[in-house]
Design a protein around this motif. Structure first.
Motif, PDB file in Angstrom:
ATOM      1  N   ALA A   1     -32.011  26.462  -4.895  1.00 12.05           N
ATOM      2  CA  ALA A   1     -33.156  26.293  -5.385  1.00 12.05           C
ATOM      3  C   ALA A   1     -34.216  27.353  -5.067  1.00 12.05           C
ATOM      4  CB  ALA A   1     -33.694  24.778  -4.907  1.00 12.05           C
ATOM      5  N   GLY A   2     -34.765  27.902  -5.798  1.00 13.28           N
ATOM      6  CA  GLY A   2     -36.043  28.884  -5.654  1.00 13.28           C
ATOM      7  C   GLY A   2     -37.256  28.253  -5.598  1.00 13.28           C
TER       8      GLY A   2
ATOM      9  N   THR B   1     -41.500  26.987  -8.826  1.00 18.54           N
ATOM     10  CA  THR B   1     -41.137  25.661  -8.472  1.00 18.54           C
ATOM     11  C   THR B   1     -41.581  25.388  -7.027  1.00 18.54           C
ATOM     12  OG1 THR B   1     -39.034  25.587  -9.785  1.00 18.54           O
ATOM     13  CG2 THR B   1     -39.117  24.209  -7.821  1.00 18.54           C
ATOM     14  N   GLN B   2     -42.167  24.162  -6.814  1.00 12.39           N
ATOM     15  CA  GLN B   2     -42.755  23.752  -5.478  1.00 12.39           C
ATOM     16  C   GLN B   2     -41.564  23.381  -4.660  1.00 12.39           C
ATOM     17  OE1 GLN B   2     -45.570  20.861  -7.106  1.00 12.39           O
ATOM     18  NE2 GLN B   2     -47.196  22.394  -6.479  1.00 12.39           N
ATOM     19  N   PRO B   3     -41.650  23.550  -3.497  1.00 20.16           N
ATOM     20  CA  PRO B   3     -40.496  23.206  -2.479  1.00 20.16           C
ATOM     21  C   PRO B   3     -40.343  21.653  -2.483  1.00 20.16           C
ATOM     22  CG  PRO B   3     -42.667  24.102  -1.311  1.00 20.16           C
ATOM     23  CD  PRO B   3     -42.757  24.351  -2.728  1.00 20.16           C
ATOM     24  N   GLN B   4     -41.620  20.991  -2.768  1.00 18.36           N
ATOM     25  CA  GLN B   4     -41.501  19.386  -2.514  1.00 18.36           C
ATOM     26  C   GLN B   4     -40.587  19.044  -3.714  1.00 18.36           C
ATOM     27  OE1 GLN B   4     -44.187  21.330  -2.620  1.00 18.36           O
ATOM     28  NE2 GLN B   4     -45.958  20.154  -1.553  1.00 18.36           N
ATOM     29  N   ALA B   5     -40.500  19.701  -4.567  1.00 12.79           N
ATOM     30  CA  ALA B   5     -39.272  19.275  -5.981  1.00 12.79           C
ATOM     31  C   ALA B   5     -37.962  19.382  -5.612  1.00 12.79           C
ATOM     32  CB  ALA B   5     -39.803  20.122  -7.240  1.00 12.79           C
ATOM     33  N   HIS B   6     -37.721  20.288  -4.579  1.00 13.23           N
ATOM     34  CA  HIS B   6     -36.292  20.557  -4.212  1.00 13.23           C
ATOM     35  C   HIS B   6     -35.708  19.097  -3.593  1.00 13.23           C
ATOM     36  CE1 HIS B   6     -37.031  24.900  -3.359  1.00 13.23           C
ATOM     37  NE2 HIS B   6     -37.048  24.645  -4.673  1.00 13.23           N
TER      38      HIS B   6
END
Length: 281
Positions: free
Chosen positions: A146-147, A152-157
């Motif tokens: 996941a980039g 893309t926000q890290p919280q979405a990971h």
């Protein structure tokens, strides 16, 4: 008997096996560059839509000649970047995570693709935080790379991990030319990737080298033509034709490189992978 270096290299190649894939693509009927949301986009550069469509058709036909299934999603007027279908979401494990775009110019694509997913039984779900689909969420084996850093926000990971039930490895990008993970890294098979190390933080590079010690590291010449924005079926690798050095690396590693010209669509900051949403089982 003396064995030539070429024959010796051939004999040590890892056998590569094709797995038939299912893709979704959207033709660039309404493609244009009318705004700039990444460093590749220049609103003063004219777009030849007829040529863009012909290049896209060649990519679609290449997949079909290789035996893959390609669903065609109807384009929507006013959504010029809808051709970059990879950003639509992540379809895997019986669910479809619909993209939540960072930029207002692309947010209408979420609705269009969610409707398509629903019509095709993919059960669309949304995240609370920005995720830009397979632009930043790449499946390798049973893991999602996941980039983050630009889109893309890290919280979405964490949301993606919860929805899919799959482990997610976060990788931070640092060069705005490589604003999505799929511009700086490509999945070649379940254990092999190619990537451009300078696009990542030191921590991300360390993590990638731990996970993929046999990764193909691509030179700047190929990275700067989005050579890593490629699609592999485990044996054949469809890639931007200008990435000739990467093609040689793929060949030496036992893959079958297939170069295609998507130069018109590069004007919007995308190439082969950007135009290809994989539908995983």
């Amino acid at each position: 008997m003396t064995i030539s270096p070429d024959v010796a290299a051939e004999s040590t190649r890892t056998p590569r096996r094709q797995r038939l894939r299912h893709y979704a693509m959207t033709p660039p009927t309404f493609f244009t560059v009318e705004y700039a949301i990444n460093p590749w986009m220049d609103i003063s550069t004219p777009v030849d839509v007829e040529r863009a469509v012909a290049q896209w058709q060649n990519l679609r036909d290449t997949y079909r000649r290789l035996g893959h299934t390609v669903d065609v999603v109807d384009p929507v007027p006013g959504l010029p970047d809808m051709v970059y279908a990879a950003n639509a979401g992540l379809i895997i494990n019986g669910v479809a995570i619909v993209a939540r775009f960072k930029h207002a110019e692309r947010q209408g694509e979420s609705v269009a693709y969610a409707n398509w997913m629903d019509e095709h039984g993919h059960h669309p779900v949304a995240t609370r935080h920005v995720n830009e689909g397979q632009g930043d969420l790449l499946v390798v084996g049973s893991t999602i790379l996941a980039g983050t850093g630009f889109r893309t926000q890290p919280q979405a990971h964490a949301e993606v991990a919860s929805i899919t039930g799959m482990p997610v490895v976060s990788l931070e990008l640092v060069d705005p030319r490589f604003y999505h993970l799929d511009t700086a890294l490509t999945v070649l098979d379940e254990t092999t990737i190619g990537y451009y190390p300078p696009a990542f933080t030191d921590d991300a590079r360390t993590r990638l080298r731990e996970l993929f010690p046999d990764a193909i590291e691509v030179a700047s010449t190929d990275a700067y033509v989005l050579g890593l924005n490629a699609v592999s079926d485990g044996k054949h690798v469809v890639h931007p034709a200008q990435a000739t050095g990467f093609a040689q690396q793929l060949d030496r590693a036992g893959f079958h490189p297939i170069g295609v010209d998507l130069s018109e669509l590069l004007k919007g900051g995308g190439s082969v992978k950007c135009c290809t949403l994989e539908v995983f089982p």
